[in-house]
Design a protein around this motif. Sequence first.
Motif, short mmCIF file in Angstrom:
data_model
loop_
_atom_site.label_atom_id
_atom_site.label_comp_id
_atom_site.label_asym_id
_atom_site.label_seq_id
_atom_site.Cartn_x
_atom_site.Cartn_y
_atom_site.Cartn_z
N ASP A 73 0.81 -1.21 0.00
CA ASP A 73 0.00 0.00 0.00
C ASP A 73 0.85 1.27 0.00
OD1 ASP A 73 0.16 -1.21 2.86
OD2 ASP A 73 -0.19 0.91 3.20
N ALA A 76 1.89 2.75 -3.65
CA ALA A 76 0.97 3.64 -4.36
C ALA A 76 1.31 5.10 -4.05
CB ALA A 76 -0.47 3.35 -3.96
N PHE A 90 -14.10 -1.29 -8.47
CA PHE A 90 -14.95 -1.58 -7.32
C PHE A 90 -16.40 -1.46 -7.77
CE2 PHE A 90 -11.00 0.33 -5.76
CZ PHE A 90 -10.47 -0.81 -5.20
N HIS A 104 -6.57 7.94 -2.98
CA HIS A 104 -6.56 7.64 -1.54
C HIS A 104 -5.23 7.96 -0.86
CE1 HIS A 104 -7.89 5.45 2.07
NE2 HIS A 104 -6.62 5.14 2.18
N MET A 169 -4.17 8.26 -9.08
CA MET A 169 -3.10 7.91 -8.14
C MET A 169 -1.87 8.81 -8.34
SD MET A 169 -3.43 3.77 -8.42
CE MET A 169 -2.28 3.31 -7.12
N ALA B 199 -12.65 3.81 1.10
CA ALA B 199 -11.74 2.70 1.38
C ALA B 199 -12.51 1.50 1.92
CB ALA B 199 -10.67 3.13 2.39
N ALA B 210 -7.71 -3.00 -3.71
CA ALA B 210 -7.74 -1.90 -2.75
C ALA B 210 -6.35 -1.66 -2.16
CB ALA B 210 -8.74 -2.20 -1.63
N GLU B 211 -5.65 -2.75 -1.88
CA GLU B 211 -4.31 -2.61 -1.31
C GLU B 211 -3.35 -1.97 -2.31
OE1 GLU B 211 -2.59 -6.25 0.00
OE2 GLU B 211 -1.43 -5.26 1.57
N LEU B 212 -3.49 -2.37 -3.59
CA LEU B 212 -2.62 -1.78 -4.62
C LEU B 212 -2.95 -0.30 -4.85
CD1 LEU B 212 -2.57 -4.71 -7.18
CD2 LEU B 212 -0.64 -3.87 -5.86
N MET B 213 -4.15 0.13 -4.45
CA MET B 213 -4.50 1.55 -4.56
C MET B 213 -3.95 2.34 -3.38
SD MET B 213 -6.34 1.90 -7.26
CE MET B 213 -5.85 0.48 -8.19
N GLY B 214 -3.27 1.67 -2.49
CA GLY B 214 -2.65 2.39 -1.38
C GLY B 214 -3.45 2.37 -0.10
N ILE B 215 -4.42 1.45 0.00
CA ILE B 215 -5.19 1.36 1.23
C ILE B 215 -4.56 0.32 2.14
CG2 ILE B 215 -7.42 0.69 2.20
CD1 ILE B 215 -8.62 1.65 -0.52
N ASN B 216 -4.25 0.72 3.36
CA ASN B 216 -3.71 -0.22 4.34
C ASN B 216 -4.88 -1.05 4.88
OD1 ASN B 216 -2.89 -1.43 6.75
ND2 ASN B 216 -1.30 0.11 7.06
N TYR B 220 -7.71 -0.12 7.97
CA TYR B 220 -9.09 0.26 7.66
C TYR B 220 -10.10 -0.76 8.16
CZ TYR B 220 -7.98 4.61 5.51
OH TYR B 220 -7.58 5.90 5.34
#
Lengths: 256, 347
Positions: A73, A76, A90, A104, A169, B199, B210-216, B220
């Motif tokens: 994470d 990114a 999503f 994000h 991003m 998130a 979601a993780e690859l988008m930078g969400i830990n 969360y």
Amino acid sequence: MGILEVDTLSLSFGGLQVLSDVSLDVSEGRIFAIIGPNGAGKTSILNCIGGFYRPDAGRIAFDGRDLSRVSTDRRAALGLARTFQNIALFHGMTVLDNIKLGAHAHLKTGLLASVLYWGAAHHEEMQLRREVEEEIIDFLEIEDIRNLPVRALPYGLQKRVELGRALAMRPRVLLMDEPVAGMNAEETEDMARFILDIKEERDVTIILIEHDMNVIMDISDHVAVINFGRKIAEGTPEAVADHPEVIRAYLGEKKG
Amino acid sequence: MHIGNFKETYDADEAVFRTPTVRWWMGALFVALAIFPFAADDYLLYMANLTGIAIVGALGLNILTGFAGQISLGHAAFVGVGAYTSAILTTRLGMPFLLCLPLSGLMAAALGVIVGAPSMRMKGLYLCIATLAAQMIFMFVFIHWESLTGGIRGINVPPPTIFGLKADTEFKYYFVTLPVVILAVAATRNIFRTRVGRAFIAIRDRDISAELMGINLFRYKLYAFAISSFMAGVAGCLWVNFIKIVTPEHFPLHESIRYLAMIIVGGLGSVLGTIFGAIFMTLVPEILKNILSIFQAMNPTAMSYLFPLQSVVFGAMIVGFLVLEPHGLAEIWRRMKDFFRLWPFEY
């Protein structure tokens, strides 16, 4: 020295050697294409760069910084973005929310601030909305679908929304896995134009996996060919197309 | 017929109540909510308070399960934690209600984070079983830590005093419940206007990307457990100060499942659906009971058949709603609105 360096990368799943000693040097501001037959290990390279797989050996450096200790994470936030071969949007969210989600890692609103939606949190959301509308939705020409849920969209548009999410991003390097797979000629042309515009107008370096040779020959600056987990050739599109190893990998050998 | 909806600023487009019509109806709703206690009798006010408390609790569960996709079978236990925390703080330390309310939430949130920790490695049915274990453990503690919880006899709580006023009737308590419900709804709605809410939904829909988008993911998921349990704790505090006694038998597994039924019947991942679901699950059994009592008055011996019939009808209604509209009451509401918005045309 390039913006992204992959140095003698090796990856295996049990007894299956997926990648052996693959090295790539991607220069900033270029379109770097990775091609190869099915199952050659192209997507595995992207998965190692993105942090989804941990390589057995080798080093990946982004802008001179070793990525091996950077969690998935956190990558990114450094400016590595990714689109997927099988669209990974999503589905429960609208187009607008999907693209907003891409930002994000660059936003700051915390848990408490989000509950109140006051002051800084509100301001940040408005800034984001403006950025998404003016820099991304306008650019990708998807104004008319921005409030639709993603699951209702046709395949070609979903691919475009996914590119939008990756742009949100704020990438320095954009990893694209088969961006035009399954598209018709017009959609392919649009996508190729978007990729070139992203490179030229936004100074984004693009690493691209693709099977459509017309697109590869047209837009890429540099091509690496992977077969059975090894790099067998590298160079300009024209040089690679005439390379005997590449012809053998794609067409097979003449007997006798 | 409603034609279009144009905005000149992004701010206006991001507002919760986006058209004058919606704002007008919301105003009407608030007026109705304010007038209601003066028109209603004690029984209706009693039901209104219970419904409000259920809404706060169900909102918490919908954030966790409907929005963030982490199924929990232990939600009632967190309501219980809030109720016991409030009861103990009030009776032992004499703490005022307005302080108990957030502290009950915080206590439940802290325990929620601990219970949520396994979600790092588990999801779906496996997480479901882990939260079931939490439900059992909390029940055990409620029953057996007698020095603190009073065991099966429970704890009696005096009516709360707020700004010098004693909220000792259904009528007065209504004005305690209503603001908390409004705050809880507004807070939930706000969360899903920011990156935190996005998130949560991303984790539900596709956790790997979601993780690859930078969400830990871990952080969360714990946030979701914390908010969810906080609301459960607040609901528990409201509940204990209303009912004025807390015992372990108020928070069985059956109660956790009732909360799950609320959000499924109402609509997973919908704030409005949560409200509908809580109203449905609280009021419909009462309405059925009242209808049956009319039959009972006509034929007193029939009660032995009619009493179980109440549960059968209620169960059949839940199944019926879900077969007709799997997305819950919120979706039925949306279709009704569309019908009237486009009337007299079909589309």
